[in-house]
Write a protein that holds these residues in place. Sequence first.
Motif, PDB file in Angstrom:
ATOM      1  N   GLN A  11     -20.731  34.640 -53.852  1.00 47.12           N
ATOM      2  CA  GLN A  11     -20.475  36.068 -53.681  1.00 47.12           C
ATOM      3  C   GLN A  11     -19.420  36.351 -52.623  1.00 47.12           C
ATOM      4  O   GLN A  11     -19.236  37.506 -52.231  1.00 47.12           O
ATOM      5  CB  GLN A  11     -21.780  36.782 -53.334  1.00 47.12           C
ATOM      6  CG  GLN A  11     -22.835  36.684 -54.427  1.00 47.12           C
ATOM      7  CD  GLN A  11     -24.094  37.457 -54.083  1.00 47.12           C
ATOM      8  OE1 GLN A  11     -24.044  38.465 -53.369  1.00 47.12           O
ATOM      9  NE2 GLN A  11     -25.225  37.010 -54.589  1.00 47.12           N
ATOM     10  N   THR A  68     -15.902  38.975 -47.615  1.00 47.05           N
ATOM     11  CA  THR A  68     -17.126  39.522 -48.208  1.00 47.05           C
ATOM     12  C   THR A  68     -17.043  41.041 -48.235  1.00 47.05           C
ATOM     13  O   THR A  68     -16.400  41.656 -47.374  1.00 47.05           O
ATOM     14  CB  THR A  68     -18.373  39.103 -47.403  1.00 47.05           C
ATOM     15  OG1 THR A  68     -18.210  39.527 -46.026  1.00 47.05           O
ATOM     16  CG2 THR A  68     -18.579  37.605 -47.443  1.00 47.05           C
ATOM     17  N   PRO A  86     -22.577  45.416 -48.923  1.00 44.58           N
ATOM     18  CA  PRO A  86     -23.504  45.626 -50.039  1.00 44.58           C
ATOM     19  C   PRO A  86     -23.508  47.081 -50.513  1.00 44.58           C
ATOM     20  O   PRO A  86     -23.394  48.018 -49.715  1.00 44.58           O
ATOM     21  CB  PRO A  86     -24.863  45.236 -49.448  1.00 44.58           C
ATOM     22  CG  PRO A  86     -24.537  44.339 -48.297  1.00 44.58           C
ATOM     23  CD  PRO A  86     -23.252  44.848 -47.739  1.00 44.58           C
ATOM     24  N   GLU A  91     -17.953  45.607 -53.595  1.00 48.16           N
ATOM     25  CA  GLU A  91     -18.895  44.554 -53.980  1.00 48.16           C
ATOM     26  C   GLU A  91     -18.952  44.431 -55.499  1.00 48.16           C
ATOM     27  O   GLU A  91     -18.972  43.320 -56.045  1.00 48.16           O
ATOM     28  CB  GLU A  91     -20.292  44.846 -53.428  1.00 48.16           C
ATOM     29  CG  GLU A  91     -21.286  43.728 -53.751  1.00 48.16           C
ATOM     30  CD  GLU A  91     -22.722  44.094 -53.387  1.00 48.16           C
ATOM     31  OE1 GLU A  91     -23.471  43.179 -52.997  1.00 48.16           O
ATOM     32  OE2 GLU A  91     -23.075  45.271 -53.521  1.00 48.16           O
TER      33      GLU A  91
END
Length: 283
Positions: free
Chosen positions: A115, A257, A260, A265
């Motif tokens: 991810q 990253t 969330p 995302e």
Amino acid sequence: MDRRQLADFLRSRRERITPADVGLPAGPRRRTPGLRREEVAQLAFISTEYYTRLEQARGPRPSREVLAGLSRALRLSDVERDHLHHLAGAPPGPPPGPSREVRPSILALVRRLPQAAAIVLSATYEVLAWNDLAAALMEDFSALPRRDRNLVRRAFLGPRPEGRRLYGVSDVEEFSASAVRNLRATAGRYPDDPEVTGLIRELLDGSEEFARLWAAHDVCAAPTLCKTFRHPMVGPVSVNCDVLDISDRDQQVVIYTADPGTASENALRLLSVVGTQRMDAPL
């Protein structure tokens, strides 16, 4: 100098490297496992005749410059580089240039981040390793020759597909300034490495922006905490940017990253599915 052991070691290291590992085309009718002798000689900046004599245990004692070139060409680890020097009767000194050998544990770490987009950079900003999501977000590095995997070269010299400089990142100006500062520090650590000096000379000749930043002599760079990629298929992707230093190899692991629950995302999830394929490509 142990000529026979040196010859056997050089041959064994040559045979384990594929042309793709060093950005060379495989070509047809390749019967030699790994690289050809002339390819190693070319990468090490020595003559094919001289390298052939070394592999045939007939060569003279190689200089430190030759050993440094062979270490780079054969992608030797630090331990292998030291072993090469001992076989040649020349005890090893400090590393002549930035290491391009990525530890297997770091490679495994990068690949186990499904991810997150992750890459490993050398001290000269060459992309040494990457995972699938990084290739989808940035570029399929496996399709590029080695010289085109350098992010600082790309930032200052292009290419710029669809007008996007360095994958359309929002902080390209900050990245460029930071890269120049870090590259100057790298040049101080490896003053005799021909790849480092050659890269700097190429950038000075090809980019007025680089020349202006280089003339400032700055060596301190502030970390980048977040940036936005302007992706041609999924649009803007905002990511957190974390850097892990691998001090013994003078390398960095860069991990991107998304927060969330954000659209970014979701965009990364989509990219992890489609990979490097272009959905807008004609059938």
